[in-house]
Design a protein around this motif. Structure first.
Motif, PDB file in Angstrom:
ATOM      1  N   ILE A   1      71.904   6.455  59.477  1.00 30.32           N
ATOM      2  CA  ILE A   1      71.875   6.628  58.023  1.00 30.32           C
ATOM      3  C   ILE A   1      72.811   7.750  57.588  1.00 30.32           C
ATOM      4  O   ILE A   1      73.466   7.653  56.546  1.00 30.32           O
ATOM      5  CB  ILE A   1      70.432   6.881  57.533  1.00 30.32           C
ATOM      6  N   SER A   2      72.918   8.806  58.388  1.00 24.46           N
ATOM      7  CA  SER A   2      73.770   9.940  58.023  1.00 24.46           C
ATOM      8  C   SER A   2      75.243   9.555  57.942  1.00 24.46           C
ATOM      9  O   SER A   2      76.034  10.277  57.339  1.00 24.46           O
ATOM     10  CB  SER A   2      73.572  11.097  58.997  1.00 24.46           C
ATOM     11  N   HIS A   3      75.612   8.421  58.520  1.00 25.67           N
ATOM     12  CA  HIS A   3      76.997   7.948  58.472  1.00 25.67           C
ATOM     13  C   HIS A   3      77.221   6.877  57.402  1.00 25.67           C
ATOM     14  O   HIS A   3      78.283   6.265  57.343  1.00 25.67           O
ATOM     15  CB  HIS A   3      77.408   7.399  59.838  1.00 25.67           C
ATOM     16  N   CYS A   4      76.211   6.647  56.584  1.00 29.76           N
ATOM     17  CA  CYS A   4      76.294   5.640  55.520  1.00 29.76           C
ATOM     18  C   CYS A   4      76.222   6.307  54.152  1.00 29.76           C
ATOM     19  O   CYS A   4      75.666   7.394  54.009  1.00 29.76           O
ATOM     20  CB  CYS A   4      75.116   4.666  55.621  1.00 29.76           C
ATOM     21  N   TYR A   5      76.758   5.623  53.179  1.00 28.65           N
ATOM     22  CA  TYR A   5      76.549   6.011  51.792  1.00 28.65           C
ATOM     23  C   TYR A   5      75.265   5.332  51.331  1.00 28.65           C
ATOM     24  O   TYR A   5      75.165   4.104  51.393  1.00 28.65           O
ATOM     25  CB  TYR A   5      77.713   5.571  50.909  1.00 28.65           C
ATOM     26  N   VAL A   6      74.297   6.101  50.881  1.00 18.71           N
ATOM     27  CA  VAL A   6      73.032   5.542  50.404  1.00 18.71           C
ATOM     28  C   VAL A   6      73.135   5.361  48.893  1.00 18.71           C
ATOM     29  O   VAL A   6      73.400   6.320  48.159  1.00 18.71           O
ATOM     30  CB  VAL A   6      71.836   6.449  50.763  1.00 18.71           C
TER      31      VAL A   6
ATOM     32  N   ILE B   1      68.512  -4.611  46.818  1.00 19.27           N
ATOM     33  CA  ILE B   1      69.568  -4.516  47.832  1.00 19.27           C
ATOM     34  C   ILE B   1      70.812  -5.273  47.369  1.00 19.27           C
ATOM     35  O   ILE B   1      71.938  -4.759  47.440  1.00 19.27           O
ATOM     36  CB  ILE B   1      69.059  -5.010  49.197  1.00 19.27           C
ATOM     37  N   ALA B   2      70.629  -6.488  46.867  1.00 14.48           N
ATOM     38  CA  ALA B   2      71.772  -7.270  46.376  1.00 14.48           C
ATOM     39  C   ALA B   2      72.438  -6.585  45.190  1.00 14.48           C
ATOM     40  O   ALA B   2      73.668  -6.522  45.105  1.00 14.48           O
ATOM     41  CB  ALA B   2      71.308  -8.675  45.988  1.00 14.48           C
ATOM     42  N   ALA B   3      71.644  -6.042  44.279  1.00 12.92           N
ATOM     43  CA  ALA B   3      72.191  -5.336  43.119  1.00 12.92           C
ATOM     44  C   ALA B   3      72.957  -4.089  43.545  1.00 12.92           C
ATOM     45  O   ALA B   3      73.973  -3.739  42.930  1.00 12.92           O
ATOM     46  CB  ALA B   3      71.058  -4.963  42.158  1.00 12.92           C
ATOM     47  N   SER B   4      72.497  -3.426  44.576  1.00 12.72           N
ATOM     48  CA  SER B   4      73.207  -2.257  45.097  1.00 12.72           C
ATOM     49  C   SER B   4      74.595  -2.655  45.575  1.00 12.72           C
ATOM     50  O   SER B   4      75.576  -1.963  45.318  1.00 12.72           O
ATOM     51  CB  SER B   4      72.419  -1.628  46.258  1.00 12.72           C
ATOM     52  N   SER B   5      74.669  -3.797  46.234  1.00 12.51           N
ATOM     53  CA  SER B   5      75.957  -4.314  46.703  1.00 12.51           C
ATOM     54  C   SER B   5      76.884  -4.607  45.534  1.00 12.51           C
ATOM     55  O   SER B   5      78.059  -4.223  45.537  1.00 12.51           O
ATOM     56  CB  SER B   5      75.725  -5.578  47.525  1.00 12.51           C
ATOM     57  N   LEU B   6      76.361  -5.269  44.517  1.00 12.77           N
ATOM     58  CA  LEU B   6      77.171  -5.596  43.340  1.00 12.77           C
ATOM     59  C   LEU B   6      77.651  -4.338  42.623  1.00 12.77           C
ATOM     60  O   LEU B   6      78.797  -4.273  42.178  1.00 12.77           O
ATOM     61  CB  LEU B   6      76.361  -6.460  42.367  1.00 12.77           C
ATOM     62  N   SER B   7      76.789  -3.345  42.527  1.00 13.59           N
ATOM     63  CA  SER B   7      77.135  -2.135  41.769  1.00 13.59           C
ATOM     64  C   SER B   7      78.271  -1.340  42.410  1.00 13.59           C
ATOM     65  O   SER B   7      78.977  -0.617  41.725  1.00 13.59           O
ATOM     66  CB  SER B   7      75.908  -1.241  41.582  1.00 13.59           C
TER      67      SER B   7
ATOM     68  N   ALA C   1      71.674   4.949  45.409  1.00 15.51           N
ATOM     69  CA  ALA C   1      70.441   5.287  44.696  1.00 15.51           C
ATOM     70  C   ALA C   1      70.093   4.208  43.676  1.00 15.51           C
ATOM     71  O   ALA C   1      70.914   3.361  43.325  1.00 15.51           O
ATOM     72  CB  ALA C   1      70.601   6.631  43.989  1.00 15.51           C
ATOM     73  N   LEU C   2      68.887   4.275  43.195  1.00 14.57           N
ATOM     74  CA  LEU C   2      68.415   3.340  42.176  1.00 14.57           C
ATOM     75  C   LEU C   2      68.782   3.891  40.799  1.00 14.57           C
ATOM     76  O   LEU C   2      67.982   4.498  40.108  1.00 14.57           O
ATOM     77  CB  LEU C   2      66.897   3.157  42.312  1.00 14.57           C
ATOM     78  N   ASP C   3      70.047   3.682  40.425  1.00 14.69           N
ATOM     79  CA  ASP C   3      70.540   4.190  39.143  1.00 14.69           C
ATOM     80  C   ASP C   3      70.466   3.091  38.080  1.00 14.69           C
ATOM     81  O   ASP C   3      69.987   1.991  38.335  1.00 14.69           O
ATOM     82  CB  ASP C   3      71.954   4.755  39.292  1.00 14.69           C
ATOM     83  N   SER C   4      70.953   3.391  36.892  1.00 11.97           N
ATOM     84  CA  SER C   4      70.827   2.439  35.780  1.00 11.97           C
ATOM     85  C   SER C   4      71.592   1.134  36.037  1.00 11.97           C
ATOM     86  O   SER C   4      71.135   0.064  35.637  1.00 11.97           O
ATOM     87  CB  SER C   4      71.272   3.073  34.461  1.00 11.97           C
TER      88      SER C   4
ATOM     89  N   PHE D   1      77.585   1.135  53.478  1.00 11.88           N
ATOM     90  CA  PHE D   1      76.671   1.493  52.405  1.00 11.88           C
ATOM     91  C   PHE D   1      75.321   0.889  52.746  1.00 11.88           C
ATOM     92  O   PHE D   1      75.249  -0.175  53.378  1.00 11.88           O
ATOM     93  CB  PHE D   1      77.138   0.914  51.063  1.00 11.88           C
ATOM     94  N   ILE D   2      74.260   1.545  52.323  1.00  7.69           N
ATOM     95  CA  ILE D   2      72.930   0.962  52.401  1.00  7.69           C
ATOM     96  C   ILE D   2      72.208   1.249  51.087  1.00  7.69           C
ATOM     97  O   ILE D   2      72.495   2.236  50.415  1.00  7.69           O
ATOM     98  CB  ILE D   2      72.091   1.484  53.588  1.00  7.69           C
ATOM     99  N   SER D   3      71.300   0.375  50.755  1.00 11.78           N
ATOM    100  CA  SER D   3      70.456   0.583  49.584  1.00 11.78           C
ATOM    101  C   SER D   3      69.385   1.613  49.920  1.00 11.78           C
ATOM    102  O   SER D   3      69.003   1.775  51.081  1.00 11.78           O
ATOM    103  CB  SER D   3      69.805  -0.748  49.205  1.00 11.78           C
ATOM    104  N   ILE D   4      68.874   2.265  48.905  1.00 11.47           N
ATOM    105  CA  ILE D   4      67.740   3.170  49.087  1.00 11.47           C
ATOM    106  C   ILE D   4      66.564   2.403  49.697  1.00 11.47           C
ATOM    107  O   ILE D   4      65.799   2.953  50.490  1.00 11.47           O
ATOM    108  CB  ILE D   4      67.355   3.853  47.742  1.00 11.47           C
ATOM    109  N   ILE D   5      66.440   1.116  49.394  1.00  7.73           N
ATOM    110  CA  ILE D   5      65.384   0.276  49.966  1.00  7.73           C
ATOM    111  C   ILE D   5      65.572   0.164  51.473  1.00  7.73           C
ATOM    112  O   ILE D   5      64.616   0.290  52.249  1.00  7.73           O
ATOM    113  CB  ILE D   5      65.379  -1.132  49.323  1.00  7.73           C
TER     114      ILE D   5
END
Length: 116
Positions: A61-66, A93-99, A68-71, A34-38
């Protein structure tokens, strides 16, 4: 890139892996990435002197889940910024990991703050 562990990779780790660093590649290989949109923005927003370098990053990137900046990412980002006083991109980025309940691979300086 699907595997047993869900990994959110930091920009620097990805660049190392793309550039051939074997330690970085071992961290990523065999995992669901996974990667963050950032991170996606950071990877693609530099000027490339060699078009092949940009293609390598786009392919990666095409092999990763991106993520998004959701709620949920926004909510987690706000909490992290209030608690840890870290830079906004690092908090997103850290919040993306937690989510997404991912293991978070990134440089030590932010990771130490994040874990405490």
């Amino acid at each position: 890139m699907s595997g047993s562990n869900k990994i959110l990779a930091d920009t620097n780790l990805i660049i190392l892996a793309i550039d051939g660093n074997q330690k970085a590649r071992r961290f990523l290989d065999g995992n669901t990435l996974f990667i963050s949109i950032i991170t996606e923005i950071e990877l693609l927003s530099i000027s490339f002197s060699n078009p092949q370098d940009e293609k390598l990053r786009i392919d990666f990137i095409s092999h990763c889940y991106v993520i998004a900046l959701d709620s949920e990412v926004k909510r987690q980002t706000i909490l992290l910024r209030k608690k840890l006083k870290i830079k906004l991109p690092d908090a997103i980025i850290a919040a993306s990991s937690l989510s997404k309940n991912c293991h978070f691979l990134q440089p030590i300086k932010v990771l130490v703050k994040f874990r405490n």
